[in-house]
Each structure stands twice: as C-alpha cells, then as structure tokens.
Design an enzyme around this catalytic site. Sequence first.
Site, PDB file in Angstrom:
ATOM      1  N   ASP A  22      13.599  10.818  -1.474  1.00 55.64           N
ATOM      2  CA  ASP A  22      12.911  10.037  -0.433  1.00 55.64           C
ATOM      3  C   ASP A  22      13.492   8.627  -0.354  1.00 55.64           C
ATOM      4  O   ASP A  22      12.757   7.636  -0.321  1.00 55.64           O
ATOM      5  CB  ASP A  22      11.396   9.998  -0.709  1.00 55.64           C
ATOM      6  CG  ASP A  22      10.601   9.574   0.528  1.00 55.64           C
ATOM      7  OD1 ASP A  22      11.134   9.702   1.652  1.00 55.64           O
ATOM      8  OD2 ASP A  22       9.457   9.104   0.374  1.00 55.64           O
ATOM      9  N   GLU A  37       0.841  -1.181   0.000  1.00 55.30           N
ATOM     10  CA  GLU A  37       0.000   0.000   0.000  1.00 55.30           C
ATOM     11  C   GLU A  37       0.876   1.231   0.000  1.00 55.30           C
ATOM     12  O   GLU A  37       1.797   1.324   0.810  1.00 55.30           O
ATOM     13  CB  GLU A  37      -0.822  -0.001   1.297  1.00 55.30           C
ATOM     14  CG  GLU A  37      -2.295   0.105   1.078  1.00 55.30           C
ATOM     15  CD  GLU A  37      -3.018   0.006   2.393  1.00 55.30           C
ATOM     16  OE1 GLU A  37      -3.286   1.059   2.971  1.00 55.30           O
ATOM     17  OE2 GLU A  37      -3.286  -1.116   2.840  1.00 55.30           O
TER      18      GLU A  37
HETATM   19  P1  AMP Z   1       4.530   2.663  -3.186  1.00 53.13           P
HETATM   20  O1  AMP Z   1       3.160   3.064  -3.592  1.00 53.13           O
HETATM   21  O2  AMP Z   1       5.524   2.795  -4.305  1.00 53.13           O
HETATM   22  O3  AMP Z   1       4.977   3.318  -1.913  1.00 53.13           O
HETATM   23  O4  AMP Z   1       4.466   1.081  -2.877  1.00 53.13           O
HETATM   24  C1  AMP Z   1       3.811   0.561  -1.757  1.00 53.13           C
HETATM   25  C2  AMP Z   1       4.311  -0.849  -1.486  1.00 53.13           C
HETATM   26  O5  AMP Z   1       3.951  -1.707  -2.574  1.00 53.13           O
HETATM   27  C3  AMP Z   1       5.823  -0.976  -1.406  1.00 53.13           C
HETATM   28  O6  AMP Z   1       6.287  -0.666  -0.125  1.00 53.13           O
HETATM   29  C4  AMP Z   1       6.035  -2.435  -1.788  1.00 53.13           C
HETATM   30  O7  AMP Z   1       5.770  -3.290  -0.703  1.00 53.13           O
HETATM   31  C5  AMP Z   1       4.957  -2.665  -2.818  1.00 53.13           C
HETATM   32  N1  AMP Z   1       5.498  -2.430  -4.164  1.00 53.13           N
HETATM   33  C6  AMP Z   1       5.554  -1.243  -4.813  1.00 53.13           C
HETATM   34  N2  AMP Z   1       6.108  -1.386  -6.028  1.00 53.13           N
HETATM   35  C7  AMP Z   1       6.423  -2.689  -6.151  1.00 53.13           C
HETATM   36  C8  AMP Z   1       7.059  -3.465  -7.181  1.00 53.13           C
HETATM   37  N3  AMP Z   1       7.470  -2.885  -8.310  1.00 53.13           N
HETATM   38  N4  AMP Z   1       7.259  -4.785  -6.974  1.00 53.13           N
HETATM   39  C9  AMP Z   1       6.850  -5.353  -5.798  1.00 53.13           C
HETATM   40  N5  AMP Z   1       6.254  -4.678  -4.798  1.00 53.13           N
HETATM   41  C10 AMP Z   1       6.040  -3.359  -4.950  1.00 53.13           C
END
Ligand code: AMP
Length: 465
Positions: A130, A17
């Site tokens: 960040d 998330e």
């Molecule tokens: P973000 O919205 O980029 O902060 O992503 C939230 C969470 O989703 C991250 O902390 C990861 O656990 C998971 N996540 C985001 N992007 C990826 C990706 N490319 N591959 C796997 N997990 C992801």
Amino acid sequence: MGTDFVEDWTIVSTLGEGAFGEVKLLVNKTTSDAVAMKMIDLEKHPKASENVQKEICIHRMLNDPSIIRYYGQRKEGHKEYIFLEYAAGGELFDRIEPDVGMPELIAQKYMRQLMSGVEYLHKKGVCHRDLKPENLLLDANDNLKITDFGMATIFRVRGKERPLETRCGTLPYVAPEVLKRPYRAQPVDIWSCGIILVAMLTGELPWDKPALDCPEYHKFREEQFPSFSPWNKIGNMALSLIYSILKAEPEKRATLDQIHKNRWMCHTFTSNDEKTNCPGSPKRKCYGAGFIDDVDGKICQSQPESLRVSNINDVATAVTHNTNDIISFSQPTHLDDLLLSTQLHFTQSPVNQNHYQKLVKRMTRFFVNTNWETTVQQLCDYFDKQSFKWSINSGMVTITTMDCRNMQLVFKAHVLDMDGHILVDFRLSKGCGLEFKRRFVKIKQHFQNIIVKGAIDTLWLVPTK
Ligand code: AMP
C-alpha cells in the site's frame, strides 16, 4: 529508544487519522523525546484485530533509516496502542502541489529514499502493498520514511518466494496484476513507486485503476507517447523511467537494480532546473527542506499535565487515561525543532530548556483575521455552497464529500481560538491525499481576503475555545 522511555509522557496533539483510529503525538517532559502513538479501537473496528497483529508482527522486525521505527505496543481493554518513531515533517502528499507536483530535484531525493526503503523491505522478504504518498512520512530533516504496514505481508521465507493472492492496496496506486491475482510481490511495490513518482512530478494521479475499462489507463496502454496530462508535464528523462516502471507485465517491469542505475535517478539536478526536456513545464514554487506555508501553529496550554511513567508500558497506561486531552506546553526545549518549521518569536517568557514543544509541519492550515464565531459561520456557509455534507462539534467541522473519482472524501476543519488569533486547521480523515489538498487549495483561495498573510509570530498561545 524502546526501554529508554522514562517519565512524564504526555499527549501533545493529534497527528492524523487512520482507518482504525487516531494517531497522537507523545512527548517526554524530561528528555523531550517524541513518539507517535497509533490508537486502534477494537470495539469500533472488530475486524481490525487480525490486521493489527500482522502489522505489529511485520513492523517490529524492521530497522532501517527509511522505515518509521517501531518502538512497542500495548493493549488496554479494547484499545490497542502502537508506539512509533515520530515523523515531524508530516506527510509526503503535503509537499505535492495539486496539479503541479514538486521540483525534480526534490522528487529525485524522495524517490531515491523510497527505493532504498523498498529495497530494504524486499531484502527482508516484506512486501508493503500500500505504498502511496499518505504512507510516506518525513522526519524533521526532510527524510522520507515508509510507514503503515497494515497491508504488508511476508512473501519470502528462507529464500523461498510465494505468490500472493490477496487483492489489497489503494486502486490508483495498485499494479494491474493485483486485480487479477495471483501476483508476485516485488513488482507490485515497484509499480506503486512509479505512480508516486507521477504524483510527485505532476500533482496528479494518472488513473482511477489500472484496468482497461478505465479510459485513462486504456489510453495510456494504447498510445506509445501520450501527449495528454499528466504525461505531458513530465520531462523525457523522468518519463522514460516511469514507462519502464509502469509496464503492465510484471516480468518486463524495471527492477530495483535497474531503477537505481536509471539516468534520471543518477542525474545531478540543481534547484534552477526546469523539468528536463519538458515542453509545458509549469513554474512552481521552490520547496526546500524547510518547505512550509506561511504559518504553523499548535494548541498550547501553559500548565503541562504530567504523566509519571517509567517504561513503555507505563507510557501506554498513562496515556490511555488521558486520551481526550490534547495538551502541550508553552515553550520548547529544542529550539532547533521549531526553527525547522518556521521563524518563531515567543510572546511569552524566553525559551526554558525544561519545557518543550514539537511542531507538526503541516501546510493545510491558516490564520484568519475574523473572530471564532464568524470564521465557523463562513466556513459552514462555504461548505453549504459547495454542497458538502458537514457536521460540527466544538469548533471541529467534519466535511464529507465525493472526489472526482467518486470516492468518499472526509476531512476536518478545526477552528481554534489561540488567544484571540483564529487558526483553521484542516486534516484528512478518509480518502485521497491529493484530492484533499485540492479542496484545501480552493478553500484557501476562497478565504484569501480574511487569511492573515506572512509569518505569524504568535504561535505560543493558549487556546481559549
Ligand atoms: P495511519 O493510521 O498510519 O494511516 O496514520 C494516519 C495519519 O497519522 C498519517 O497519515 C499521518 O498524518 C499521521 N501519522 C501516522 N504515523 C505517524 C508518525 N509516526 N509520525 C507522524 N505522523 C504520523
């Protein structure tokens, strides 16, 4: 991959998330390619629109092994979808044992990959702003990948650098000059890497924010050789690198070139090494490339729901109509993908090359020997005892509390009945990854009597709740 998207993309599970929405795992039934899909609900987060456009604009120009690849984007109504390389190894913070960290050998590998990614970004004129373990993902081979360009900016155009003004980042990782402004781009990313290194080596963050009204930071500035935690957990060689990075004056801070040549960065560690010259080196588990807790699982459904699509736009169209479904298949195509995660034995028919599964490596989950109702009840009782605020919706408990820095911490505990085996899966929603991990460790300790120990063989199970 871009235009190589073929047919049959389907949502397999939720990966995480973010600030503006969930990230889902998409897998192609024909090719078994996996893609992460970031979903942003612009109706719920109207202010996100400009940020998202900037994020896309920057992310699409990047192409390097240490950066999560950007595949494309699509807008559908008030929802924006971003398609990214899937990082099967999970998040870096998941490899950091709270208050302990990880072995230097592993930290060095991640630090080298991080510096290589930052060097690439800076050469492109991009400042991330960040950098933190939550924004560093790992691929199936345990290689680090930088992601989340939501706060990134271009600081150099045609060789001309501009000073930056916006106060952004995450306070414990942010460089002191960001709080004062204006600031130069490159040193602020380098500072964050120094804090990440402290987190990797000690499982702690040194301060809430780098301002003199923060006692820990003040103490660090005052004392030449701090003898308190986390500094006393770090060996001299690594400490000297960290000191050179955490210089309050950006012009005195180590440059990427100096970091690459640093003694700790070039040292040959072995897996038997204790922290180099560190008096109170805590013993820790050895985390290798296949670092994994005792279990790993996935929600499975025997009958895959297929989405017939032929390109990236179709992928987005198809999934936008199925975003409530968390679907996966009963058997994997690429057995190797699974063996990375854990030893699996299939309870159903032998592996069929036309079906697939991609496991997400996550440590924050366990199987229990209690039934679904008792597990939910025990969890809620525990959360009550801890005075955590919680709410429940179909086996998904959302817990809201404050961390030791007085920052909000929101995480979810999903109780899943996998054909009689109860899996409790924890995921961070908001707040510090390390603090979340600390809570998880405590929860795990509390429930140790009902946790199923050792490898779980029966992962290919159908969820019944
Ligand atoms: P973000 O919205 O980029 O902060 O992503 C939230 C969470 O989703 C991250 O902390 C990861 O656990 C998971 N996540 C985001 N992007 C990826 C990706 N490319 N591959 C796997 N997990 C992801």
